[in-house]
Scaffold this motif. Structure first.
Motif, PDB file in Angstrom:
ATOM      1  N   ASN A 213      16.990  40.525  27.484  1.00 24.49           N
ATOM      2  CA  ASN A 213      18.225  40.152  28.163  1.00 24.49           C
ATOM      3  C   ASN A 213      18.006  39.026  29.169  1.00 24.49           C
ATOM      4  O   ASN A 213      18.930  38.251  29.449  1.00 24.49           O
ATOM      5  CB  ASN A 213      18.834  41.367  28.848  1.00 24.49           C
ATOM      6  N   ALA A 214      16.807  38.919  29.703  1.00 25.40           N
ATOM      7  CA  ALA A 214      16.519  37.840  30.646  1.00 25.40           C
ATOM      8  C   ALA A 214      16.515  36.481  29.950  1.00 25.40           C
ATOM      9  O   ALA A 214      16.826  35.456  30.562  1.00 25.40           O
ATOM     10  CB  ALA A 214      15.186  38.093  31.336  1.00 25.40           C
ATOM     11  N   GLU A 215      16.136  36.494  28.668  1.00 23.22           N
ATOM     12  CA  GLU A 215      16.066  35.255  27.881  1.00 23.22           C
ATOM     13  C   GLU A 215      17.271  35.071  26.953  1.00 23.22           C
ATOM     14  O   GLU A 215      17.327  34.095  26.203  1.00 23.22           O
ATOM     15  CB  GLU A 215      14.775  35.225  27.059  1.00 23.22           C
ATOM     16  N   ASN A 216      18.199  36.030  26.993  1.00 17.88           N
ATOM     17  CA  ASN A 216      19.377  35.959  26.117  1.00 17.88           C
ATOM     18  C   ASN A 216      18.987  35.791  24.653  1.00 17.88           C
ATOM     19  O   ASN A 216      19.567  34.975  23.918  1.00 17.88           O
ATOM     20  CB  ASN A 216      20.310  34.817  26.532  1.00 17.88           C
ATOM     21  N   THR A 217      18.001  36.570  24.228  1.00 15.84           N
ATOM     22  CA  THR A 217      17.454  36.402  22.893  1.00 15.84           C
ATOM     23  C   THR A 217      17.261  37.765  22.227  1.00 15.84           C
ATOM     24  O   THR A 217      16.860  38.734  22.881  1.00 15.84           O
ATOM     25  CB  THR A 217      16.109  35.655  22.951  1.00 15.84           C
ATOM     26  N   VAL A 218      17.537  37.803  20.947  1.00 11.53           N
ATOM     27  CA  VAL A 218      17.254  38.985  20.132  1.00 11.53           C
ATOM     28  C   VAL A 218      16.269  38.567  19.045  1.00 11.53           C
ATOM     29  O   VAL A 218      16.309  37.430  18.560  1.00 11.53           O
ATOM     30  CB  VAL A 218      18.547  39.589  19.541  1.00 11.53           C
ATOM     31  N   TYR A 219      15.396  39.483  18.691  1.00 12.53           N
ATOM     32  CA  TYR A 219      14.340  39.206  17.723  1.00 12.53           C
ATOM     33  C   TYR A 219      14.407  40.183  16.558  1.00 12.53           C
ATOM     34  O   TYR A 219      14.894  41.299  16.694  1.00 12.53           O
ATOM     35  CB  TYR A 219      12.964  39.334  18.382  1.00 12.53           C
ATOM     36  N   LEU A 220      13.879  39.732  15.434  1.00 10.49           N
ATOM     37  CA  LEU A 220      13.666  40.623  14.298  1.00 10.49           C
ATOM     38  C   LEU A 220      12.251  40.376  13.802  1.00 10.49           C
ATOM     39  O   LEU A 220      11.967  39.322  13.217  1.00 10.49           O
ATOM     40  CB  LEU A 220      14.676  40.376  13.180  1.00 10.49           C
ATOM     41  N   GLN A 221      11.372  41.321  14.074  1.00 10.58           N
ATOM     42  CA  GLN A 221      10.002  41.259  13.588  1.00 10.58           C
ATOM     43  C   GLN A 221       9.959  41.898  12.212  1.00 10.58           C
ATOM     44  O   GLN A 221      10.300  43.071  12.057  1.00 10.58           O
ATOM     45  CB  GLN A 221       9.055  41.984  14.543  1.00 10.58           C
ATOM     46  N   MET A 222       9.539  41.130  11.222  1.00 15.96           N
ATOM     47  CA  MET A 222       9.523  41.597   9.845  1.00 15.96           C
ATOM     48  C   MET A 222       8.072  41.645   9.351  1.00 15.96           C
ATOM     49  O   MET A 222       7.369  40.628   9.430  1.00 15.96           O
ATOM     50  CB  MET A 222      10.355  40.669   8.962  1.00 15.96           C
ATOM     51  N   SER A 223       7.677  42.794   8.856  1.00 12.48           N
ATOM     52  CA  SER A 223       6.311  42.968   8.351  1.00 12.48           C
ATOM     53  C   SER A 223       6.372  43.536   6.943  1.00 12.48           C
ATOM     54  O   SER A 223       7.414  44.022   6.501  1.00 12.48           O
ATOM     55  CB  SER A 223       5.535  43.911   9.270  1.00 12.48           C
ATOM     56  N   SER A 224       5.229  43.483   6.270  1.00 11.06           N
ATOM     57  CA  SER A 224       5.137  43.997   4.890  1.00 11.06           C
ATOM     58  C   SER A 224       6.293  43.469   4.046  1.00 11.06           C
ATOM     59  O   SER A 224       6.947  44.229   3.325  1.00 11.06           O
ATOM     60  CB  SER A 224       5.134  45.528   4.894  1.00 11.06           C
ATOM     61  N   LEU A 225       6.519  42.192   4.126  1.00 10.82           N
ATOM     62  CA  LEU A 225       7.663  41.591   3.453  1.00 10.82           C
ATOM     63  C   LEU A 225       7.533  41.667   1.948  1.00 10.82           C
ATOM     64  O   LEU A 225       6.430  41.561   1.385  1.00 10.82           O
ATOM     65  CB  LEU A 225       7.843  40.146   3.911  1.00 10.82           C
ATOM     66  N   LYS A 226       8.682  41.844   1.299  1.00  9.48           N
ATOM     67  CA  LYS A 226       8.758  41.960  -0.149  1.00  9.48           C
ATOM     68  C   LYS A 226       9.655  40.851  -0.694  1.00  9.48           C
ATOM     69  O   LYS A 226      10.521  40.340   0.031  1.00  9.48           O
ATOM     70  CB  LYS A 226       9.370  43.318  -0.515  1.00  9.48           C
TER      71      LYS A 226
END
Length: 121
Positions: free
Chosen positions: A73-86
């Protein structure tokens, strides 16, 4: 009004990882639940994950245990960490800002322009 700009998409090999970012501006970021959707060619748009204003994440069964949504919230950013991608994770990924209904379901109000994720060898 909320403006959303995604970044971090690209080409990755199966089994690899990628982190998507979404920078928000124009309103009070902390007031919104945030979510990631995706749409593959010829398929319906799918809710991948959402995170509440309190930081609780919810995931589609297809990505549970592989993807992690988080927010700063301090950076006004949301992330999506994606692993084991198919290969079936290949899609355009969209960041959204919205809210939570009384039954716990997420609804989007604002959309980003999308970022392409391609999983291929």
């Amino acid at each position: 009004q909320v403006q959303l700009v995604e970044s971090g998409g690209g080409l990755v090999q199966p089994g690899g990882s990628l982190r998507l970012s979404c920078a928000a501006s124009g309103s009070i970021f902390g007031d919104y639940a945030m979510a990631w959707y995706r749409q593959a060619p010829g398929k319906r748009r799918e809710l991948v994950a959402f995170i509440t204003t309190g930081g609780n994440g919810n995931y589609a069964d297809s990505v549970k245990g592989r993807f992690t949504i988080s927010r700063d919230n301090a950076e006004n950013t949301v992330y999506l960490q994606m692993s084991s991608l198919k290969p079936e994770d290949t899609a355009v990924y969209y960041c959204t800002a919205g809210g939570i209904l009384y039954d716990g379901a997420y609804y989007p109000d604002y959309w980003g322009q999308g970022t392409q994720v391609t999983v291929s060898s």
